[in-house]
Design a protein around this motif. Structure first.
Motif, PDB file in Angstrom:
ATOM      1  N   ALA A  52       0.839  -1.198   0.000  1.00 28.27           N
ATOM      2  CA  ALA A  52       0.000   0.000   0.000  1.00 28.27           C
ATOM      3  C   ALA A  52       0.873   1.246   0.000  1.00 28.27           C
ATOM      4  CB  ALA A  52      -0.924  -0.015   1.220  1.00 28.27           C
ATOM      5  N   VAL A  53       1.625   1.443  -1.083  1.00 24.54           N
ATOM      6  CA  VAL A  53       2.567   2.554  -1.132  1.00 24.54           C
ATOM      7  C   VAL A  53       2.176   3.609  -2.156  1.00 24.54           C
ATOM      8  CG1 VAL A  53       4.489   1.155  -0.329  1.00 24.54           C
ATOM      9  CG2 VAL A  53       4.026   1.279  -2.772  1.00 24.54           C
ATOM     10  N   ASP A  54       1.107   3.416  -2.913  1.00 23.92           N
ATOM     11  CA  ASP A  54       0.675   4.428  -3.868  1.00 23.92           C
ATOM     12  C   ASP A  54       0.254   5.677  -3.114  1.00 23.92           C
ATOM     13  OD1 ASP A  54       0.886   2.969  -6.387  1.00 23.92           O
ATOM     14  OD2 ASP A  54      -0.706   1.709  -5.579  1.00 23.92           O
ATOM     15  N   PRO A  55       0.702   6.872  -3.554  1.00 23.67           N
ATOM     16  CA  PRO A  55       0.347   8.105  -2.837  1.00 23.67           C
ATOM     17  C   PRO A  55      -1.159   8.310  -2.682  1.00 23.67           C
ATOM     18  CG  PRO A  55       2.077   8.518  -4.452  1.00 23.67           C
ATOM     19  CD  PRO A  55       1.595   7.119  -4.696  1.00 23.67           C
ATOM     20  N   ALA A  56      -1.921   7.801  -3.652  1.00 25.44           N
ATOM     21  CA  ALA A  56      -3.365   8.014  -3.597  1.00 25.44           C
ATOM     22  C   ALA A  56      -4.070   7.081  -2.617  1.00 25.44           C
ATOM     23  CB  ALA A  56      -3.970   7.825  -4.996  1.00 25.44           C
ATOM     24  N   PHE A  57      -3.363   6.086  -2.088  1.00 24.48           N
ATOM     25  CA  PHE A  57      -4.008   5.065  -1.262  1.00 24.48           C
ATOM     26  C   PHE A  57      -4.674   5.661  -0.026  1.00 24.48           C
ATOM     27  CE2 PHE A  57      -4.205   1.879   2.042  1.00 24.48           C
ATOM     28  CZ  PHE A  57      -4.681   0.764   1.391  1.00 24.48           C
ATOM     29  N   ALA A  58      -3.895   6.420   0.763  1.00 25.89           N
ATOM     30  CA  ALA A  58      -4.411   6.933   2.036  1.00 25.89           C
ATOM     31  C   ALA A  58      -5.591   7.883   1.856  1.00 25.89           C
ATOM     32  CB  ALA A  58      -3.288   7.602   2.821  1.00 25.89           C
TER      33      ALA A  58
ATOM     34  N   ARG B  31     -17.213  10.290   1.328  1.00 21.47           N
ATOM     35  CA  ARG B  31     -17.136  11.546   0.579  1.00 21.47           C
ATOM     36  C   ARG B  31     -16.687  11.275  -0.858  1.00 21.47           C
ATOM     37  NH1 ARG B  31     -13.758  16.047   3.515  1.00 21.47           N
ATOM     38  NH2 ARG B  31     -14.945  17.335   2.044  1.00 21.47           N
ATOM     39  N   ALA B  32     -17.176  12.086  -1.786  1.00 25.13           N
ATOM     40  CA  ALA B  32     -16.732  11.988  -3.172  1.00 25.13           C
ATOM     41  C   ALA B  32     -15.326  12.557  -3.295  1.00 25.13           C
ATOM     42  CB  ALA B  32     -17.685  12.736  -4.093  1.00 25.13           C
ATOM     43  N   VAL B  33     -14.636  12.186  -4.379  1.00 24.13           N
ATOM     44  CA  VAL B  33     -13.262  12.644  -4.581  1.00 24.13           C
ATOM     45  C   VAL B  33     -13.078  13.093  -6.024  1.00 24.13           C
ATOM     46  CG1 VAL B  33     -12.197  11.229  -2.793  1.00 24.13           C
ATOM     47  CG2 VAL B  33     -12.533  10.267  -5.080  1.00 24.13           C
ATOM     48  N   THR B  34     -12.101  13.981  -6.217  1.00 19.90           N
ATOM     49  CA  THR B  34     -11.656  14.354  -7.558  1.00 19.90           C
ATOM     50  C   THR B  34     -10.167  14.073  -7.641  1.00 19.90           C
ATOM     51  OG1 THR B  34     -11.147  16.640  -6.971  1.00 19.90           O
ATOM     52  CG2 THR B  34     -13.394  16.169  -7.702  1.00 19.90           C
ATOM     53  N   PHE B  35      -9.715  13.664  -8.834  1.00 20.85           N
ATOM     54  CA  PHE B  35      -8.295  13.369  -9.032  1.00 20.85           C
ATOM     55  C   PHE B  35      -7.998  13.329 -10.523  1.00 20.85           C
ATOM     56  CE2 PHE B  35     -10.610   9.370  -8.299  1.00 20.85           C
ATOM     57  CZ  PHE B  35     -10.413   8.734  -9.506  1.00 20.85           C
ATOM     58  N   GLY B  36      -6.727  13.409 -10.842  1.00 22.99           N
ATOM     59  CA  GLY B  36      -6.292  13.237 -12.219  1.00 22.99           C
ATOM     60  C   GLY B  36      -6.015  11.777 -12.503  1.00 22.99           C
ATOM     61  N   HIS B  37      -6.408  11.318 -13.695  1.00 18.40           N
ATOM     62  CA  HIS B  37      -6.226   9.902 -14.044  1.00 18.40           C
ATOM     63  C   HIS B  37      -5.743   9.786 -15.472  1.00 18.40           C
ATOM     64  CE1 HIS B  37      -7.671   5.905 -15.504  1.00 18.40           C
ATOM     65  NE2 HIS B  37      -7.113   5.531 -14.380  1.00 18.40           N
ATOM     66  N   ARG B  38      -4.727   8.962 -15.652  1.00 20.54           N
ATOM     67  CA  ARG B  38      -4.189   8.716 -16.992  1.00 20.54           C
ATOM     68  C   ARG B  38      -4.461   7.264 -17.372  1.00 20.54           C
ATOM     69  NH1 ARG B  38       0.403  10.430 -16.189  1.00 20.54           N
ATOM     70  NH2 ARG B  38       0.424  12.383 -17.369  1.00 20.54           N
ATOM     71  N   ARG B  39      -5.168   7.068 -18.463  1.00 24.10           N
ATOM     72  CA  ARG B  39      -5.456   5.717 -18.942  1.00 24.10           C
ATOM     73  C   ARG B  39      -4.173   5.059 -19.414  1.00 24.10           C
ATOM     74  NH1 ARG B  39     -10.618   4.238 -20.211  1.00 24.10           N
ATOM     75  NH2 ARG B  39      -9.854   2.938 -21.912  1.00 24.10           N
ATOM     76  N   GLY B  40      -4.133   3.733 -19.281  1.00 26.66           N
ATOM     77  CA  GLY B  40      -2.933   3.003 -19.646  1.00 26.66           C
ATOM     78  C   GLY B  40      -2.579   3.160 -21.110  1.00 26.66           C
TER      79      GLY B  40
ATOM     80  N   ARG C  37      -2.074   4.950 -11.482  1.00 26.17           N
ATOM     81  CA  ARG C  37      -2.331   5.891 -12.575  1.00 26.17           C
ATOM     82  C   ARG C  37      -3.086   7.123 -12.110  1.00 26.17           C
ATOM     83  NH1 ARG C  37      -4.251   1.260 -16.877  1.00 26.17           N
ATOM     84  NH2 ARG C  37      -2.182   0.385 -17.308  1.00 26.17           N
ATOM     85  N   ILE C  38      -3.336   7.219 -10.812  1.00 24.30           N
ATOM     86  CA  ILE C  38      -4.012   8.391 -10.255  1.00 24.30           C
ATOM     87  C   ILE C  38      -2.954   9.374  -9.796  1.00 24.30           C
ATOM     88  CG2 ILE C  38      -5.445   9.221  -8.364  1.00 24.30           C
ATOM     89  CD1 ILE C  38      -7.001   6.641  -8.502  1.00 24.30           C
ATOM     90  N   SER C  39      -3.068  10.617 -10.262  1.00 24.65           N
ATOM     91  CA  SER C  39      -2.098  11.639  -9.907  1.00 24.65           C
ATOM     92  C   SER C  39      -2.651  12.519  -8.794  1.00 24.65           C
ATOM     93  CB  SER C  39      -1.747  12.501 -11.128  1.00 24.65           C
ATOM     94  OG  SER C  39      -2.905  13.120 -11.649  1.00 24.65           O
ATOM     95  N   GLU C  40      -1.748  13.024  -7.995  1.00 26.65           N
ATOM     96  CA  GLU C  40      -2.149  13.911  -6.905  1.00 26.65           C
ATOM     97  C   GLU C  40      -2.445  15.316  -7.450  1.00 26.65           C
ATOM     98  OE1 GLU C  40      -0.188  12.888  -2.912  1.00 26.65           O
ATOM     99  OE2 GLU C  40       1.445  12.687  -4.395  1.00 26.65           O
ATOM    100  N   PRO C  41      -3.193  16.130  -6.719  1.00 32.73           N
ATOM    101  CA  PRO C  41      -3.758  15.779  -5.414  1.00 32.73           C
ATOM    102  C   PRO C  41      -5.114  15.077  -5.535  1.00 32.73           C
ATOM    103  CG  PRO C  41      -4.233  18.064  -5.908  1.00 32.73           C
ATOM    104  CD  PRO C  41      -3.421  17.549  -7.075  1.00 32.73           C
ATOM    105  N   VAL C  42      -5.374  14.150  -4.614  1.00 31.49           N
ATOM    106  CA  VAL C  42      -6.695  13.551  -4.476  1.00 31.49           C
ATOM    107  C   VAL C  42      -7.461  14.407  -3.471  1.00 31.49           C
ATOM    108  CG1 VAL C  42      -7.986  11.521  -3.763  1.00 31.49           C
ATOM    109  CG2 VAL C  42      -5.836  11.245  -4.991  1.00 31.49           C
ATOM    110  N   LYS C  43      -8.556  15.006  -3.922  1.00 29.61           N
ATOM    111  CA  LYS C  43      -9.282  15.961  -3.090  1.00 29.61           C
ATOM    112  C   LYS C  43     -10.680  15.439  -2.779  1.00 29.61           C
ATOM    113  CE  LYS C  43     -10.877  20.772  -2.974  1.00 29.61           C
ATOM    114  NZ  LYS C  43     -10.976  22.042  -3.736  1.00 29.61           N
TER     115      LYS C  43
END
Length: 339
Positions: free
Chosen positions: A142-148, A158-167, A209-215
């Protein structure tokens, strides 16, 4: 619950656990910190009644009775044998699994909870085989920055917004708004499963593939997870191969395209363009995917059926040839440029 009330409840439980006799309300008022603050007898009894109801709702086995026939009022106590957790016995493989799980949760946000669980097990006399856990290395970390932040959003609803890049897709990540249902592990990777508001459908997102920040957005408790939803099943569907739409027959030169030979079925020997080889049969699921694969083998492979696949392979070859010509023309123009 206020901290003062929580502290008073803990003191009440400790008091009632430490005695075998039934303690009357007046006796409890005198020895349990917090009850002396009651201004009147009525205020104390209202407070005490609320606390008794709270303990019973929490599952604390609060007994009511009298120690002797000479007692004039009911008293209270907690039977230790009913309150304490029973003995926990782990088989060797179960103890190894616990140690392995503790090694899995190595993220800073979860390491403290994992260590605390091990301490409690050891305090209860349960031996955890950490040596076995060290011999087996977990494939998921569980080391992906978006995990926590995603796990926190799931827990608070709560809902979240984040950046995502498809493979495999270049460019900037796309901003997504998701109602998270859960974070699960599948084949060595973590995935977020939830309702994608932008697309109006259930989607799975690989955390790497999820980029920060996760809000986190919106109020807590706003996200409702559908009853009986199977998170792993949603992830698994994304890995299922498309249905078979046709059978592919290709000619493969002798001693070539060993990867194709491993997945295909040899129909029999066949010559093509004067070269010896074999005819193979394979399942066709997606024409463009198979075409790119076959095109990479060049003249060592020829498509016999279907015609649409053969045309797709030729388009791939034409695209490669055009890109190569453009690169050559650019090199020539650069070499002929003065100075």
């Amino acid at each position: 619950m206020s901290s003062a009330r929580a502290e008073r409840l803990v003191n009440l439980v400790l008091c009632l656990l430490s005695t075998r006799q039934f303690l009357t309300a007046d006796r409890i008022r005198a020895i349990v910190p917090g009850y002396a603050d009651a201004a009147t007898d009525d205020a104390f009894f209202r407070m005490f009644e609320r606390d008794k109801s709270e303990l019973r709702e929490l599952g604390v086995p609060l007994e009511t009775g009298r120690t002797s026939t000479f007692d004039t009022a009911d008293g209270y106590r907690i039977a230790r044998q009913d309150y304490e957790l029973g003995d926990v016995d782990l088989e060797p493989d179960e103890a190894a699994a616990v140690a392995l799980a503790a090694r899995l949760w190595e993220s800073p946000q979860l390491a403290g909870a994992a260590r605390g669980a091990l301490v409690k097990l050891r305090a209860a006399g349960v031996e955890v085989d950490e040596d076995a856990g060290a011999r087996v290395q977990p494939r998921v970390r569980a080391v992906d920055p978006a995990f926590a932040p995603l796990l926190a959003a799931v827990q608070t609803g709560r809902a979240v917004t984040f950046g995502h890049r498809r493979g495999g897709e270049p460019g900037e990540p796309q901003r997504r708004t998701v109602e998270p249902w859960g974070v699960v592990s599948w084949r060595g990777r973590w995935y977020l499963v939830g309702h994608d508001r932008d697309r109006g459908a259930v989607r799975c997102f690989r955390l790497s593939r999820i980029s920060e920040p996760v809000k986190a957005i919106g109020p807590a408790g706003a996200v409702a997870v559908p009853e009986g939803v199977d998170l792993l099943e949603h992830v698994r569907r994304g890995f299922e191969p498309p249905p078979v739409v046709d059978k592919v027959r290709v000619w493969v030169a002798a001693g070539r395209a060993l990867g194709l030979r491993r997945i295909g079925r040899v129909v029999g020997p066949r010559e093509h363009g004067g070269r010896a080889g074999d005819e193979l049969e394979m399942d066709l699921r997606q024409i463009e995917t198979v075409a790119r694969w076959l095109a990479g083998h060049g003249p060592d492979v020829a498509v016999l059926h279907p015609a649409e696949l053969a045309e797709a392979v030729r388009r791939n070859w034409a695209g490669v040839a055009a890109a190569h010509r453009a690169a050559v023309d650019n090199d020539v123009a650069h070499a002929e440029r003065p100075g």
